[in-house]
Design an enzyme around this catalytic site. Structure first.
Site, short mmCIF file in Angstrom:
data_model
loop_
_atom_site.label_atom_id
_atom_site.label_comp_id
_atom_site.label_asym_id
_atom_site.label_seq_id
_atom_site.Cartn_x
_atom_site.Cartn_y
_atom_site.Cartn_z
N GLY A 83 -7.97 9.49 9.22
CA GLY A 83 -8.33 9.54 10.79
C GLY A 83 -9.33 10.68 11.18
O GLY A 83 -9.70 10.90 12.39
N ALA A 119 -9.46 5.73 3.71
CA ALA A 119 -9.31 6.60 4.61
C ALA A 119 -10.31 7.72 4.75
O ALA A 119 -11.23 7.98 3.92
CB ALA A 119 -8.19 7.68 4.28
N GLY A 120 -10.57 8.29 5.90
CA GLY A 120 -11.57 9.29 6.25
C GLY A 120 -13.03 8.83 6.64
O GLY A 120 -13.95 9.62 6.90
N ASN A 143 -9.41 2.02 9.09
CA ASN A 143 -8.61 1.47 10.37
C ASN A 143 -9.13 2.37 11.64
O ASN A 143 -9.61 1.74 12.67
CB ASN A 143 -7.23 1.98 10.41
CG ASN A 143 -6.40 1.20 11.53
OD1 ASN A 143 -5.03 1.24 11.38
ND2 ASN A 143 -6.83 0.91 12.53
N THR A 144 -9.02 3.62 11.66
CA THR A 144 -9.50 4.53 12.88
C THR A 144 -10.89 4.26 13.41
O THR A 144 -11.09 4.29 14.46
CB THR A 144 -9.22 6.08 12.50
OG1 THR A 144 -7.82 6.15 12.08
CG2 THR A 144 -9.27 6.79 13.79
N LYS A 175 0.91 -1.27 0.10
CA LYS A 175 -0.02 -0.03 -0.14
C LYS A 175 1.02 1.13 -0.04
O LYS A 175 1.65 1.57 0.82
CB LYS A 175 -0.70 -0.08 1.33
CG LYS A 175 -1.96 1.29 1.14
CD LYS A 175 -2.44 1.40 2.75
CE LYS A 175 -3.25 2.78 2.87
NZ LYS A 175 -3.75 2.84 4.11
#
Length: 264
Positions: A162, A189-190, A211-212, A101
């Site tokens: 994040g 993301a986001g 992830n977050t 990645k």
């Protein structure tokens, strides 16, 4: 929009369209439980955050191995082409995979990808035999340049990493999906809520990487399961075909057979 029924990345078939990150969890046990509940086939991890070379007694690494998921190392935190290429080469040696990645950060404030460095690094790594999954913005020209150098997957952001802001630029994301029809695209993301993941899948995106939103939830395993269900639901809705929006109301109950006095 993508008509691909199977989720295929670089010729490899996957059952789950959910890719989950392994950072930020309060404990390795929570990470393991979240991976299990997510039903994911691919997990991302960063060489900078873990030292898998010391595998004896390494709970984190053991849990990753036990998951049976494909490993997708990342170059998180790299700010230059040289740095990203070097970290990718190290990751290939340590994790024994040519999947990467690719992240080349151009701004510390919003962690926006450096488009010029990203394309250059992707070209170098692809020539070295890497299977590159680039973390990019929703810019159409950038995505085309990544395809030109050999990328077979694109991973545009929904919002800065994040932030949990969701799909900030729906116009760009829809246009990107419509213009690039036959390449797997993963929103990376986001995202902060399962509903946002479902919306991205309804647009025709092929997968979700996050992830977050899971790691920082009050109950990460339950949130992982919620995202997995939302991603599946969004894909089913896309395959079923969403109704077109209308500016005026349209009755859903037929008038045929109603008593004649109904219209008086």
């Amino acid at each position: 929009m993508s008509q691909t029924k199977d989720f295929v990345l670089y010729g490899e078939h996957f059952n789950s369209r959910f890719l989950l990150g392994t950072a930020l969890y309060a404990s390795p046990q929570l990470m393991r439980d979240s991976i299990e509940k997510s039903r994911c086939d691919i997990v991302t991890l960063g060489l900078r955050r873990q030292n898998p070379a010391n595998r004896d007694g390494d709970t984190f690494w053991q849990y990753i191995q036990d998951s049976g998921c494909r490993l997708l190392p990342n170059t998180a935190g790299c700010k230059s082409v040289k740095e990203a290429v070097t970290l990718a080469e190290m990751s290939r040696e340590i994790f024994d995979t040519d999947w990467i990645k690719l992240e080349v950060v151009g701004d510390d404030y919003n962690l926006q990808p450096d488009p010029f460095g990203l394309v250059e690094a992707a070209g170098i790594l692809i020539k070295q035999g890497f299977k590159v999954l680039p973390y990019c913005t929703d810019d159409l020209i950038l995505c085309k340049r990544l395809l030109d150098v050999g990328c077979q997957v694109l991973m545009p952001w929904g919002a800065p990493i994040g932030t949990g802001q969701g799909l900030l630029n729906r116009y760009n994301l829809r246009s990107l999906r419509e213009r690039i029809k036959d390449v797997p695209m993963i929103i990376d993301a986001g995202l902060g809520a399962p509903s946002q993941a479902a919306e991205a899948m309804e647009m025709g995106y092929d997968g979700i990487l996050l992830n977050t939103a899971v790691a920082k939830a009050h109950n990460p395993p339950l949130m992982a399961e919620a995202f997995a269900d939302a991603i599946d639901a969004g894909r089913k809705a896309y395959n079923a075909g969403l109704m077109q929006k209308r500016q005026t109301a349209s009755p859903s109950t037929p008038t045929l057979g109603q008593p004649f006095w109904h219209n008086q």
